[in-house]
Design a protein around this motif. Structure first.
Motif, short mmCIF file in Angstrom:
data_model
loop_
_atom_site.label_atom_id
_atom_site.label_comp_id
_atom_site.label_asym_id
_atom_site.label_seq_id
_atom_site.Cartn_x
_atom_site.Cartn_y
_atom_site.Cartn_z
N ASP A 1 -6.84 3.76 -5.04
CA ASP A 1 -7.77 3.66 -3.91
C ASP A 1 -9.19 3.39 -4.39
N GLU A 2 -9.62 4.11 -5.43
CA GLU A 2 -10.99 3.94 -5.92
C GLU A 2 -11.17 2.57 -6.59
N ARG B 1 0.86 4.65 -6.71
CA ARG B 1 0.83 3.35 -6.06
C ARG B 1 0.80 2.24 -7.11
N ALA C 1 -1.76 -3.60 -4.78
CA ALA C 1 -2.92 -3.25 -3.96
C ALA C 1 -4.01 -4.31 -4.07
N GLU D 1 -9.46 -0.16 -5.96
CA GLU D 1 -9.45 -1.15 -4.88
C GLU D 1 -10.79 -1.19 -4.15
N GLY D 2 -11.37 -0.01 -3.91
CA GLY D 2 -12.67 0.04 -3.26
C GLY D 2 -13.76 -0.61 -4.11
N GLY E 1 0.80 -1.22 0.00
CA GLY E 1 0.00 0.00 0.00
C GLY E 1 0.83 1.26 0.00
N THR F 1 2.72 4.53 -1.02
CA THR F 1 2.66 5.59 -2.03
C THR F 1 4.05 6.18 -2.18
N ALA G 1 -2.23 7.54 -6.60
CA ALA G 1 -2.74 6.84 -5.43
C ALA G 1 -4.26 6.93 -5.33
N ARG H 1 -17.48 4.83 -8.17
CA ARG H 1 -16.03 4.93 -7.98
C ARG H 1 -15.29 4.97 -9.33
#
Length: 394
Positions: A297-298, A266, A271, A300-301, A258, A260, A293, A365
């Motif tokens: 994040d989005e 990333r 991830a 991965e979500g 994870g 950065t 990053a 997302r």
């Protein structure tokens, strides 16, 4: 050192921080020193030839005073100006170039023709090459070369002649612009790599500290729940499986997936690998698949939300596969399961009832980061979400 303001830190002597955060500061100070020394040289030459080399001696002294005043202005500006002020040295270098051209343009009006015929210098002389060095530091090779050509053109036009002496001056100007510009580029690139390495080392040290702390607490508890769940059986088995999945995820996070980097990027593949478990298989390229990053994040979500839907609607025995694939100019992330699929019209019905889990957690997302989302589902064929990200210059 960390308590010092940014401007103050840039002036700390003998510290690595100076080279890494402000690698070009020695070059700017070198430009200032060069400009001061050349001003003294031009002043001496002007005074020496004042009685015989100038058509208008008073104008020559006036131009020399303007050069002295402008040297003071650029020296202050190239030092960085007031602490905390924006760095406008690039603009100042362009203004410096314009002032030098204007000073050289006074040559036909101030300097005698016979003085130029005898090889005498025009107005500004070697002092004007300081603008070439400043542009090279500010804009690297292209800036240094362009400034050298501008000063060279002004030299030929102001003296109204092009001989061996002028050719030699032009060669020196171009060589100085290329050399200083290239050196500035290399130094800035090296400093960028050092900053990235320092950030990675700091992140590794922090992970090591967290690993020691979490290993004695969270990981041991999760491992205990996983073992006891398998031993007890029944409903506790599912709790043990979930604990095992979280244990795997925490260990992967502590391993650095994870992280950065110094450029705010990333590894998307790393991830998503932390989502692997007994029921989820993740396949991704062995090399980093880097994105900003926020994008990672989005994504991965969205993938987590898709996997949560698998666990909720496809049953505890359903399996899922996450595939990260690099394509020309794009990256695709697919999430597929072997469940019964989503009945036709079910998503629209859920949105009409106000249950927007899929829309907000997955589609929202992906749209937020400018990606595209497609869904392939049906009875007995499972469900597959495909997220497509355009790489461009990311």
């Amino acid at each position: 050192m960390t308590g010092l303001p940014e401007r103050a830190r840039s002036r700390v002597r003998g510290a690595t921080l100076v080279d890494v955060e402000h690698p070009l500061e020695p070059f700017w100070r070198g430009v200032i020193a060069y400009r001061l020394l050349t001003l003294l040289t031009v002043a001496g030459v002007t005074v020496y030839h004042l009685g015989s080399g100038y058509e208008r001696p008073a104008a020559a002294v006036g131009v020399l005073l303007v050069m002295a005043a402008w040297t003071a202005v650029t020296s202050w500006g190239y030092l960085g100006g007031l602490p905390g002020a924006p760095d406008r040295r690039g603009r100042l270098a362009l203004a410096d170039l314009a002032v030098c051209v204007a000073i050289m343009a006074t040559t036909p009006w101030v300097v005698r023709v016979d003085h130029l015929d005898a090889g005498g210098p025009g107005m500004g002389s070697i002092w004007t090459s300081g603008a070439v060095l400043a542009c090279a530091v500010a804009y690297r090779v292209r800036g240094g070369t362009a400034a050298a050509l501008v000063i060279s053109a002004a030299l030929v036009l102001s003296k109204e002649r092009f001989g061996v002496l002028e050719l030699g001056d032009i060669q020196l100007l171009v060589l100085a612009g290329l050399t200083v510009g290239f050196a500035s580029h290399v130094l800035e690139r090296t400093a960028s790599r050092l900053r990235r390495l320092a950030a990675e080392q700091a992140a590794a040290a922090e992970r090591e500290r967290l690993t020691r702390s979490i290993h004695d607490g969270v990981l041991q508890v999760l491992a205990h729940v996983r073992r006891r769940g398998a031993e007890i059986g029944g409903a506790a088995t599912e709790l043990g499986v979930l604990a095992g999945e979280q244990e795997t995820a925490v260990r992967a996070l502590l391993s650095g997936s994870g992280t950065t980097d110094a450029h705010g990027r990333r590894d998307l593949a790393a991830a998503l690998r932390i989502l692997a478990s007994e029921r989820v298989t993740v396949a991704a390229p062995g090399r980093p698949v880097e994105f900003p990053a926020a994008v990672v994040d989005e994504v991965e979500g969205a993938v987590r939300a898709a996997l949560a839907n698998v666990a909720l609607h496809a049953g505890p025995a359903a399996r899922a596969w996450v595939l990260v694939e690099e394509l020309p100019g794009a990256v695709e992330v697919s999430v597929r399961d072997d469940g019964p699929g989503i009945p036709e019209g079910r998503l629209a019905e859920a949105e009409a009832e106000g249950r927007l889990g899929v829309s907000r957690s997955i589609r929202g997302r992906v749209e937020e980061i400018g990606g595209t989302l497609t869904l392939d589902t049906g009875p007995d064929v499972g469900t597959e979400w495909v997220i497509r990200l355009h790489r461009g210059d990311t």
